[in-house]
Design an enzyme around this catalytic site. Structure first.
Site, PDB file in Angstrom:
ATOM      1  CE1 TYR A 209      -3.365   3.065   0.773  1.00 28.05           C
ATOM      2  CE2 TYR A 209      -2.073   3.095   2.775  1.00 28.05           C
ATOM      3  CZ  TYR A 209      -2.863   3.701   1.742  1.00 28.05           C
ATOM      4  OH  TYR A 209      -3.498   5.106   1.939  1.00 28.05           O
ATOM      5  CB  ALA A 210       3.680   2.338   2.012  1.00 26.22           C
TER       6      ALA A 210
END
Length: 219
Positions: free
Chosen positions: A143-144
């Site tokens: 996600y990051a």
């Protein structure tokens, strides 16, 4: 902003919905992307006009942005590990690329991306960090990594014709939250809640109304 036409992909999520409420209170003319009939009904209930489509649907995005003075890019896939990286990349990176393309096509002058502090989160806690904090060499998860790729893409696209800016709220919570606080409460009640570094790892949280004010300030 005075009375302004705003395009908001998506408007049915937690922060997107809170933004719709705030913009409606200000009397803004708002359109929001909706992927389903249920999402469209939520958008209508919050005082905006739904535009059916997906964040990678260029035609839907361009139609929804036509005549707008601002785009708030709130669409993102939040969950999923490395097994879901293709879908994370499709929504977070490819979706951002499509949003930019649609904004240029529609002649929108300003775009605000809702990013996350995870784009600069490395091995150490973020303490007194500001916009000069560098991107890390290694991200905490897919996600990051995909949000960082999206943010780089959006910020690099800024021109006099389309100004872009990113905001990075952390752990957004408040009324209407169906993810963070309920999940923490469930973990605490079941005894599964664990503190990072025994509680010594510092982090921040953002009330949803503060996040909304930050987005409006960026706009």
């Amino acid at each position: 902003m005075s009375t302004t036409s705003v395009a908001l992909p998506y408007g049915s999520g937690f922060l997107g919905g809170a933004l719709l409420d705030a913009l409606s209170e200000r009397g803004e003319d708002v359109r929001a992307l909706a992927r389903s009939e249920a999402a469209a009904a939520t958008v209508v209930a919050r005082g905006a006009v739904p535009v059916r489509g997906d964040v990678t649907d260029l035609d839907a995005l361009a139609a929804g942005m036509r005549g707008a003075e601002l785009v708030v890019h709130a669409a993102a896939r939040l969950r999923g590990g490395w097994a879901a990286v293709d879908e994370l990349r499709r929504v977070n990176v490819d979706g951002s690329r499509t949003v930019l393309q649609a904004a240029r096509s529609a002649g929108v002058p300003r775009l605000v991306l809702i990013s996350t502090e995870q784009v600069v989160l490395g091995d150490r806690p973020l303490v007194s960090a500001d916009e000069s904090a560098p991107y890390p060499e290694r991200y905490v998860g897919p996600y990051a990594a995909t949000k960082a790729a999206a943010e780089r893409l959006v910020l690099a696209a800024s021109t006099p014709e389309l100004t872009t800016v990113a905001v990075r709220p952390r752990l957004v919570w408040g009324r209407g939250d169906t993810g963070l606080l309920p999940g923490l409460a469930t973990a605490a009640r079941s005894g599964r809640l664990r503190w990072v570094d025994g509680g010594a790892h510092l982090t921040s949280t953002t009330h949803v109304r503060n996040a909304v004010e930050g987005v409006l300030a960026a706009a």
